[in-house]
Design an enzyme around this catalytic site. Sequence first.
Site, PDB file in Angstrom:
ATOM      1  CB  CYS A  78      -0.946   0.006   1.201  1.00 52.51           C
ATOM      2  SG  CYS A  78      -0.091   0.170   2.786  1.00 52.51           S
ATOM      3  N   GLY A 110     -13.284  -4.350  -1.946  1.00 48.75           N
ATOM      4  CA  GLY A 110     -12.111  -5.161  -2.232  1.00 48.75           C
ATOM      5  C   GLY A 110     -12.142  -6.492  -1.508  1.00 48.75           C
ATOM      6  CB  ALA A 157      -3.529  -9.260   1.359  1.00 44.70           C
TER       7      ALA A 157
END
Length: 454
Positions: free
Chosen positions: A48, A192, A195
Amino acid sequence: MVLLSLVASHSDIDLETVAKISADASQVASVVLASASPVAGAITLATCNRYEIYCEVPQSEDVPAARSEVITQIAASTGLSEETISTALISKTETDVIEHLFSVGAGLDSAVIGEREIAGQVRRALNEAQASGTATGSLVRLFQAASRTAKDVGSRTTLGSRGLSVVSVALELATDLSNDADWSTKDIVIFGTGAYAGATMALLRERGAHNVSVYSASGRADAFVASRGGTALDESTLEAALSHADIIIGCSGSDHRLMSSDITSLDRAERPLVAIDLALTHDFDPELGALAGVDLITLESVRMAAPEEQAQSLREARSIVLDAAETFATEQRERAADAAIVALRRHTQQVLESEVEKVRAQHGCTAAAEEVEFAMRRMMRQLLHVPTVRARELAAQGRAGEYIEALETLYGLAVDAPVAPSMKNAAGCPVTGTQSAAAHHDAPMQSPALRQVG
């Protein structure tokens, strides 16, 4: 072989630039290996708040060409200029590569110092590279050592003991903004199914959240909630869920961005909304935060709010990382001596066998001949012991070149550097992970080329 990494992270540039570089750049490693570049292997680590690519090249002289090819391919995949990419990416080689990756894996370079999610991302990056056939043996060892170091930091220090992560800090910010710590009553929508979405769902459950819905633009919401709980949303049910949502969390980074106009068009009856955007490329329109009754939390917000870990724990963690990096670097340097050691042993073995044949020809298979042969072999082992030890000592000091030059001067030997295992087939195309593994398993041990010079 030389390690090279190109790094773009929150530590050096803004997250918007990191996001642009990361866009559609996941296949760069495979593309670079399929090109005529000197890159022998590559692993991409994208999270990210960072985009990093780790490469192995044959020699130091190949580093500029390798860097140029990686930049060219990232530019081609993202549409950004090569100048922009080159300026944003910081190059590291050899020991700097090792120390950086070990620090990253241990959470020392994260927006939330000591966070544990990055260790899993390092492991996944290695697994994906192995599956796609882009990882060389040296890169596999590098990433495996980084994972071991992360475990050591976690077990030997209190760094990260509070379980802080990007997601947990974001949820704490949301709690503060809503002035309500009771997550059991909140209606939450997650965008989403990757992960980060999984980590978010787990932390929401820990906080007692029950009313969690999940939307996936790619249609994977049903599979996600089947194993993690929650309610799957699609295009027909998303609007109603957003109308009643107290918290929306973006974890997808897809092209389907929720715009401010999408929120203003809803009948929310002035209901407050906290929007948490954890996607590097933004799931939510940045203008969302300007709407009345809407609070927007971004990765930059998380970075600013992340607490400082205890100084002592941080010092201990950095010491572990530096020690592990030096140990790994020493082992890598010692490997540089392997080719020279094998060459010297092969040379002496050839001389020995020649002399043994003469003894056999003269004395036959007698007890005396066997005793002479045994003595010759024992003497050869003793004579090779010190040169072998010295080879590894000099290599550990970065002086393997001196040893190789000595072999050429004393014995007339030239040692070719071992060639990295190729990740391309005869047609120049990357092989699959299965093909690569099979080739590694079935191929005979390759000795370095040995030739007589002078």
